[in-house]
Design a protein around this motif. Structure first.
Motif, PDB file in Angstrom:
ATOM      1  N   ALA B 677     -53.903 -11.557  20.762  1.00  0.00           N
ATOM      2  CA  ALA B 677     -53.909 -12.310  22.031  1.00  0.00           C
ATOM      3  C   ALA B 677     -54.179 -11.427  23.243  1.00  0.00           C
ATOM      4  CB  ALA B 677     -52.562 -12.992  22.205  1.00  0.00           C
ATOM      5  N   VAL B 683     -54.850 -14.180  30.109  1.00  0.00           N
ATOM      6  CA  VAL B 683     -54.594 -15.563  29.668  1.00  0.00           C
ATOM      7  C   VAL B 683     -54.536 -16.494  30.889  1.00  0.00           C
ATOM      8  CG1 VAL B 683     -52.912 -17.081  28.557  1.00  0.00           C
ATOM      9  CG2 VAL B 683     -53.443 -14.896  27.527  1.00  0.00           C
ATOM     10  N   ALA B 687     -57.063 -19.533  31.831  1.00  0.00           N
ATOM     11  CA  ALA B 687     -56.575 -20.878  32.175  1.00  0.00           C
ATOM     12  C   ALA B 687     -57.158 -21.334  33.514  1.00  0.00           C
ATOM     13  CB  ALA B 687     -55.051 -20.867  32.228  1.00  0.00           C
ATOM     14  N   TRP B 692     -55.527 -24.640  30.467  1.00  0.00           N
ATOM     15  CA  TRP B 692     -54.460 -24.042  29.669  1.00  0.00           C
ATOM     16  C   TRP B 692     -54.680 -24.291  28.187  1.00  0.00           C
ATOM     17  CZ3 TRP B 692     -51.342 -20.228  30.428  1.00  0.00           C
ATOM     18  CH2 TRP B 692     -51.024 -19.861  31.736  1.00  0.00           C
ATOM     19  N   LYS B 693     -55.375 -25.373  27.889  1.00  0.00           N
ATOM     20  CA  LYS B 693     -55.666 -25.688  26.480  1.00  0.00           C
ATOM     21  C   LYS B 693     -56.482 -24.544  25.855  1.00  0.00           C
ATOM     22  CE  LYS B 693     -59.056 -28.252  24.898  1.00  0.00           C
ATOM     23  NZ  LYS B 693     -60.062 -29.277  24.869  1.00  0.00           N
ATOM     24  N   TRP B 694     -57.531 -24.119  26.602  1.00  0.00           N
ATOM     25  CA  TRP B 694     -58.382 -23.031  26.098  1.00  0.00           C
ATOM     26  C   TRP B 694     -57.642 -21.690  26.126  1.00  0.00           C
ATOM     27  CZ3 TRP B 694     -62.144 -23.882  23.028  1.00  0.00           C
ATOM     28  CH2 TRP B 694     -62.908 -25.048  23.140  1.00  0.00           C
ATOM     29  N   ALA B 695     -56.772 -21.517  27.125  1.00  0.00           N
ATOM     30  CA  ALA B 695     -56.007 -20.264  27.209  1.00  0.00           C
ATOM     31  C   ALA B 695     -55.083 -20.137  25.996  1.00  0.00           C
ATOM     32  CB  ALA B 695     -55.203 -20.234  28.493  1.00  0.00           C
ATOM     33  N   LEU B 696     -54.440 -21.243  25.636  1.00  0.00           N
ATOM     34  CA  LEU B 696     -53.559 -21.235  24.465  1.00  0.00           C
ATOM     35  C   LEU B 696     -54.365 -21.064  23.181  1.00  0.00           C
ATOM     36  CD1 LEU B 696     -51.007 -24.017  25.446  1.00  0.00           C
ATOM     37  CD2 LEU B 696     -50.587 -21.567  25.329  1.00  0.00           C
ATOM     38  N   SER B 698     -57.120 -19.425  22.956  1.00  0.00           N
ATOM     39  CA  SER B 698     -57.489 -18.007  22.926  1.00  0.00           C
ATOM     40  C   SER B 698     -56.357 -17.160  22.340  1.00  0.00           C
ATOM     41  CB  SER B 698     -57.833 -17.556  24.345  1.00  0.00           C
ATOM     42  OG  SER B 698     -57.881 -16.172  24.423  1.00  0.00           O
ATOM     43  N   MET B 699     -55.120 -17.420  22.785  1.00  0.00           N
ATOM     44  CA  MET B 699     -53.962 -16.654  22.287  1.00  0.00           C
ATOM     45  C   MET B 699     -53.764 -16.884  20.786  1.00  0.00           C
ATOM     46  SD  MET B 699     -51.131 -17.144  25.261  1.00  0.00           S
ATOM     47  CE  MET B 699     -49.847 -16.240  24.445  1.00  0.00           C
ATOM     48  N   THR B 700     -53.795 -18.146  20.388  1.00  0.00           N
ATOM     49  CA  THR B 700     -53.523 -18.482  18.986  1.00  0.00           C
ATOM     50  C   THR B 700     -54.645 -17.996  18.075  1.00  0.00           C
ATOM     51  OG1 THR B 700     -52.706 -20.509  19.972  1.00  0.00           O
ATOM     52  CG2 THR B 700     -52.643 -20.406  17.601  1.00  0.00           C
TER      53      THR B 700
END
Lengths: 103, 721
Positions: B677, B683, B687, B692-696, B698-700
Motif C-alpha cells: 500500500a 492515499v 482520494a 476514496w473508493k479508488w484510494a482504498l 489502491s491500498m488493498t
C-alpha cells in the motif's frame, strides 16, 4: 514472404538494411507519416482522424501545406518532427493520420 | 496603484520558463525542469517592486486557449474569471512562431498583455535575431527581452507590466481575418451573441464566436447551461459553416482558424522582425544529438546505460560520507549512553531518536548524490527523451505517453515522490488512462523507499549494490506496467488516446540550478526525517516499550541477575557477558509484550509465509505512515535488544547477524516494501484526485499483490537456497 518481396516494400527491414549498406535513399513518398521510412524534409498534405486531435495538431502548427523535417522515423512506431522551430514527438496513432509527401 | 496589490498572471507555452521567472520574482522554490507539463495547477506568490505589492499567479503551460487539455481549461478559466490586472506572456525567443500562436489568442481576448521574450541567449546562439521594437509596434503591445534563468531584464519587465496594469486604456480585442467563409459566419455569430448578451460577462463576443467555430467542448457546455436557445442557434450556424467547409475543402473550421493565425504571425515576422544568421534548414545541435540518443536501437541501450551509470555514481561516491554519518550517529549514541542515567528517557533517545531518525538521516549523502544525478538528467532535457522512448512501451501496456512523466516524477529513476506523481496525472485527458496511471505510479521507487532498498541491498548484496539497485528499479517498472495492463484489460478497459509532446532542446544545466534542485529535494528529505519521521519514531518507540513486563517477570530477571552476580563475582568478564545476555532477554521479552510487539505477533502466522517475523511486521505496519519509517522502526526494534549503543553495529550488520534474516528474506521484504500500500499521504492524494473508493482499492490491491509476490519469492527462494 520471400526476401525479394520484402525488398519491394520500401520500408521493409530488408530494404532498410540494404539502404544502410548502400547508402541509398527512399523514393519519393506520399502517404501517412508513420510509413515515411527516411528522415528528411516533407510537406504535410492532410490531417485525418479524430476532429479534436486534428484541431490539437493544427494548434501546434501541423497544418496542410506546412513544411517540416522528420528527424527520427523510428520505423513507423513513433517519430520526431521538427516544425515551426520546435520538435514534436508524435506517436504512431497520430502519425498514421498525418498524410505527408517527401520533398 | 499604491496600496492595492496588482494581480499578475504568467502565461505561455509549456517549458517557456514561466516557473523559472515565478521563482526568480517571488523567491519561491517551485519545481522547474527542462520538460513540459511540470506545472499542472496554478500557483500563487507575491513580491514588491517600486513600492507596489504584486500578487502573481503561475499558470500551467498551454499552446492555445481552446479546451484541448486540463491545463488549457485551468489557464483560460483563471484569465476569464480572476481577470488579472496584467498578463505576462512568456515567449520562448528561440521558438518564436509557435509561441506567438498563444499570444494571438490573448490579443483576440482583449487581455491587458505584455510579452516577456525569454531565452534571448538561446536564440542568439542559434543565430536568431529579433527586432523587439518592430515586433512590439506590429503587435501593439509592450515586449521586454529577458533571460529568466539569470534574471536579466526582469526588473524592466515588471516596471512595464505595472504600467500596463495602471493604464486606464482598455485593450481592444484584436481582429484577425479567417478568410471569407469564416469571417461571414463570425459576423452572424457575433450579431446573435451581442443581441442576447450571450456569455458576455466572461468573454468578448468575437472570442466566444471563434470558440464556437473551433468546436470548443467547454464553451459549448457553458453556452448550453447559460442560454440553451441561443446556444442552439449558434450551433446551427457553426454546423452549417462546418458542413460547407467539409464539402468544399475537406477541413474543419478550427484548421482554417489555426492556419490564419499562423499566417498572421508569419506576416508579422516577415516584416523584418526575425532574421536568421545561419541557414534555417540546418539541424540544431539538439536535433543532431536526438538522432543518436533517441535512435530506435541505440536509444534504449544508452538510456539503460545512463540509468546504471547514475546508480554506480551514487553508490561509489556516497559510500564514504554514508560511513561518516553512521559513525556520527554511533558516537552520538555512545555519548548519550555514557551521560544519561538508565531509564525511559535514555531508551527513548537512543532507540527512538538516534537509532530511528539517525537511520533515516544516515542516507542523506546518498540521497543527495542521487538527486544531483537526476537533476542533471532533468535540467539537460534528457528526461523528456526518456518519455519519448518509453511511449511505445507504455502504449503496449495500455498507458499513454503522458503517463511517463508521472512515473518518472514518482521515482521512475528512484528518488521521486508519488504525491506529485499522482498530481501530474492531471495532464492525461482520458479518464481511464489517467486512473490506470494514478493507481500504478505508487509502484515506483520513491525517495522514501530508496534508503530501505539501499539498506537491504547494502547489507545482503554487498558486492553488486548498483546492479541490484538497477534490477529493482527495472522490476518496479515491469510490475507497474503489468499492473496497468491488467487494470486496462479489466476494470479500466477502453480505447487508447494519441500522444503528442513538444521536446525541449538540450540545455547545459547551470551549476546554480543543479545545486538548488539537489538541495530542495534533500532538504525536504531532512525536514521530513526531523519532523514527521521523528514523531512517528517516538510514537512507535512508545508502542514498543509499553505496557512493559509484568512485575512478576521483572522480578524473575532481577533474581537471575542477583544469582549470576553472586556466582560469578570474581570473574568480571564472564559476569558482564552473562548480565548482558539477561538484559537482552529482558528487552526482547519487553518488546514482545509491548503493544507493537503484540500486533506484530498477531500477524506473524500469516507473514511468516513471506519470511517476515513479528519485528519486521512492526516495521511494515509503520511504513503505512511513511516509507522511511520502515528504516527508523527497524532501527528502533533492533536496538531495543542491544543495551550498550556504543558497542552496537550498524542496522545493516544487525540484520545480517539476525537468524530471521537472510538474502531470500531480504528480497522478499524488498518486493513487499516496493509494492505494498502507498503511504498515507499518497492515499489521501489519490482520494482527492479520484475518490476514496479508488484510494482504498489502491491500498488493498497493492498489499494483496505485494504479499502474494513476497510469499512466492520466499517460498521458491527457500526451496532452492
Amino acid at each position: 514472404m520471400t526476401i525479394q518481396k520484402l525488398n519491394k516494400k520500401c520500408c521493409s527491414l530488408a530494404h532498410k538494411l540494404q539502404q544502410c549498406k548502400q547508402g541509398k535513399r527512399c523514393k519519393r513518398h506520399h502517404g501517412p507519416l508513420s510509413e515515411t521510412c527516411q528522415a528528411g524534409k516533407l510537406k504535410i498534405c492532410k490531417l485525418t482522424g479524430d476532429r479534436k486531435e486534428c484541431a490539437k495538431m493544427a494548434a501546434l502548427g501541423v497544418l496542410p501545406g506546412q513544411e517540416a523535417e522528420l528527424i527520427c522515423s523510428q520505423g513507423g512506431s513513433q517519430c520526431l518532427l521538427k516544425i515551426h522551430g520546435g520538435t514534436l514527438s508524435i506517436d504512431q496513432n497520430t502519425s498514421s493520420n498525418i498524410i505527408v509527401e517527401t520533398i | 496603484m499604491g496600496n492595492k496589490p496588482i494581480t499578475m498572471a504568467l502565461a505561455g507555452n509549456p517549458n517557456a520558463g514561466k516557473t523559472t521567472l515565478f521563482n526568480h520574482l517571488t523567491g519561491a522554490r517551485q519545481h522547474v525542469g527542462n520538460y513540459p507539463g511540470i506545472t499542472v495547477d496554478h500557483k500563487e506568490g507575491s513580491f514588491h517592486q517600486d513600492g507596489q505589492q504584486i500578487s502573481i499567479t503561475d499558470l500551467p503551460g498551454t499552446y492555445s486557449l481552446t479546451a484541448y487539455s486540463v491545463e488549457e481549461v485551468v489557464s483560460r478559466d483563471f484569465l476569464t474569471t480572476a481577470k488579472p490586472d496584467v498578463v505576462v506572456n512568456i515567449v520562448d525567443a528561440s521558438n518564436l512562431e509557435r509561441n506567438l500562436y498563444l499570444s494571438t489568442q490573448f490579443l483576440e481576448m482583449g487581455l491587458p498583455v505584455i510579452i516577456a521574450l525569454n531565452m534571448m541567449d538561446v536564440a542568439k546562439d542559434r543565430g536568431i535575431e529579433i527586432r523587439v521594437e518592430k515586433l512590439s509596434e506590429l503587435l501593439e503591445i509592450p515586449i521586454v527581452p529577458i533571460i529568466a534563468r539569470s534574471g536579466k531584464g526582469t526588473k524592466e519587465l515588471i516596471s512595464q507590466a505595472l504600467e500596463v496594469a495602471a493604464s486606464s486604456k482598455t485593450m481592444e480585442p484584436r481582429d484577425i481575418s479567417y478568410g471569407e467563409d469564416l469571417d461571414e459566419s463570425l459576423m452572424e455569430l457575433i450579431a446573435t451573441i451581442e443581441q442576447t448578451s450571450f456569455l458576455s460577462s466572461a468573454y468578448p463576443a468575437r472570442f466566444t464566436a471563434i470558440k464556437y467555430l473551433e468546436h470548443d467542448d467547454e464553451m459549448l457546455r457553458k453556452g448550453q447551461a447559460a442560454a440553451p436557445e441561443t446556444a442552439r442557434k449558434l450551433e446551427e450556424i457553426v454546423s452549417k459553416t462546418s458542413d460547407h467547409l467539409q464539402a468544399t475543402m475537406d477541413v474543419y473550421p478550427e484548421a482554417i482558424i489555426a492556419d490564419h493565425r499562423y499566417g498572421f504571425i508569419k506576416a508579422i515576422l516577415r516584416q523584418g522582425v526575425l532574421t536568421h544568421k545561419f541557414d534555417t534548414d540546418r539541424l540544431y545541435t539538439s536535433d543532431k544529438i536526438d538522432k543518436v540518443l533517441t535512435n530506435r536501437l541505440l536509444g534504449p541501450v544508452i538510456m539503460l546505460a545512463i540509468l546504471f551509470g547514475l546508480y554506480q555514481f551514487t553508490f561509489s561516491w556516497s559510500e564514504l560520507p554514508v560511513s561518516w554519518m553512521e559513525a556520527l550517529f554511533g558516537w552520538l549514541g555512545g555519548v548519550v549512553e555514557n551521560t544519561l542515567p538508565d531509564g525511559l528517557l535514555k531508551s527513548m533517545i537512543i532507540s527512538g531518536v538516534i537509532d530511528g531518525v539517525g537511520g533515516v538521516l544516515g542516507f542523506v549523502p546518498l540521497i543527495m548524490f542521487m538527486f544531483f544525478g537526476i537533476a542533471v538528467l532533468e535540467d539537460s532535457g534528457y528526461l523528456a527523451r526518456v518519455a519519448f522512448m518509453m511511449d511505445r512501451v507504455f502504449h503496449f501496456f495500455g498507458l499513454h505517453g503522458s503517463s511517463v512523466m508521472p512515473f518518472i516524477v514518482s521515482g521512475g529513476i528512484a528518488g521521486g515522490c508519488a504525491v506529485p506523481g499522482v498530481m501530474a496525472t492531471r495532464t492525461l485527458r482520458s479518464p481511464k488512462e489517467r486512473m490506470a496511471t494514478l493507481l500504478t505510479v505508487p509502484f515506483m521507487n520513491c525517495g522514501a523507499k530508496v534508503p530501505v532498498l539501499v539498506l537491504l541491498i547494502g547489507a545482503f548484496f554487498t558486492e553488486h549494490k548498483a546492479l541490484y539497485m538497477f534490477l529493482f528499479t527495472m522490476l518496479a517498472w515491469l510490475v507497474a506496467l503489468v499492473a496497468a495492463k491488467f487494470l486496462r484489460m479489466t476494470v479500466l478497459r477502453g480505447e487508447a488516446t494519441p500522444f503528442v509532446m513538444e521536446l525541449p532542446p538540450y540545455r547545459f544545466p547551470t551549476f546554480r540550478g543543479l545545486v538548488i534542485h539537489t538541495w530542495e529535494r534533500t532538504w525536504q528529505y531532512i525536514k521530513k526525517a526531523g519532523t514527521v519521521i521523528l514523531g512517528i519514531s517516538i510514537l512507535l518507540w512508545a508502542s514498543m516499550t509499553f505496557p512493559g513486563l509484568p512485575q512478576s517477570e521483572q522480578d524473575l530477571y532481577e533474581s537471575q541477575r542477583l544469582e549470576i552476580t553472586e556466582t560469578l563475582a570474581k570473574q568480571t568478564e564472564k559476569l558482564q557477558d552473562a548480565l548482558t545476555g539477561i538484559n537482552q532477554e529482558e528487552s526482547a521479552a519487553t518488546l514482545r509484550n509491548s503493544i507493537a510487539g503484540k500486533v506484530g505477533l498477531f500477524f506473524e502466522p500469516v507473514s511468516s509465509y513471506a519470511g517476515f517475523d513479528w519485528r519486521t511486521n512492526i516495521a511494515m505496519l509503520g511504513g503505512f505512515a511513511a516509507k522511511e519509517v520502515i528504516i527508523s522502526t527497524l532501527g528502533t526494534v533492533y536496538s531495543m535488544g542491544v543495551i550498550e549503543a556504543d558497542k552496537a553495529s550498524s542496522l545493516g550488520d544487525r540484520l545480517v547477524k539476525d537468524p530471521h534474516w537472510n538474502a531470500v528474506v531480504a528480497v522478499s521484504a524488498l518486493i513487499f516494501i516496493m509494492f505494498y500500500a502507498p503511504c498515507f499521504v499518497t492515499v489521501v492524494c489519490i482520494a482527492k484526485e479520484s475518490s476514496w473508493k479508488w484510494a482504498l482499492f489502491s491500498m488493498t490491491f497493492n498489499t494483496i499483490f505485494a504479499f502474494i509476490a513476497s510469499v512466492l519469492v520466499f517460498q521458491l527462494g527457500s526451496m532452492f537456497s
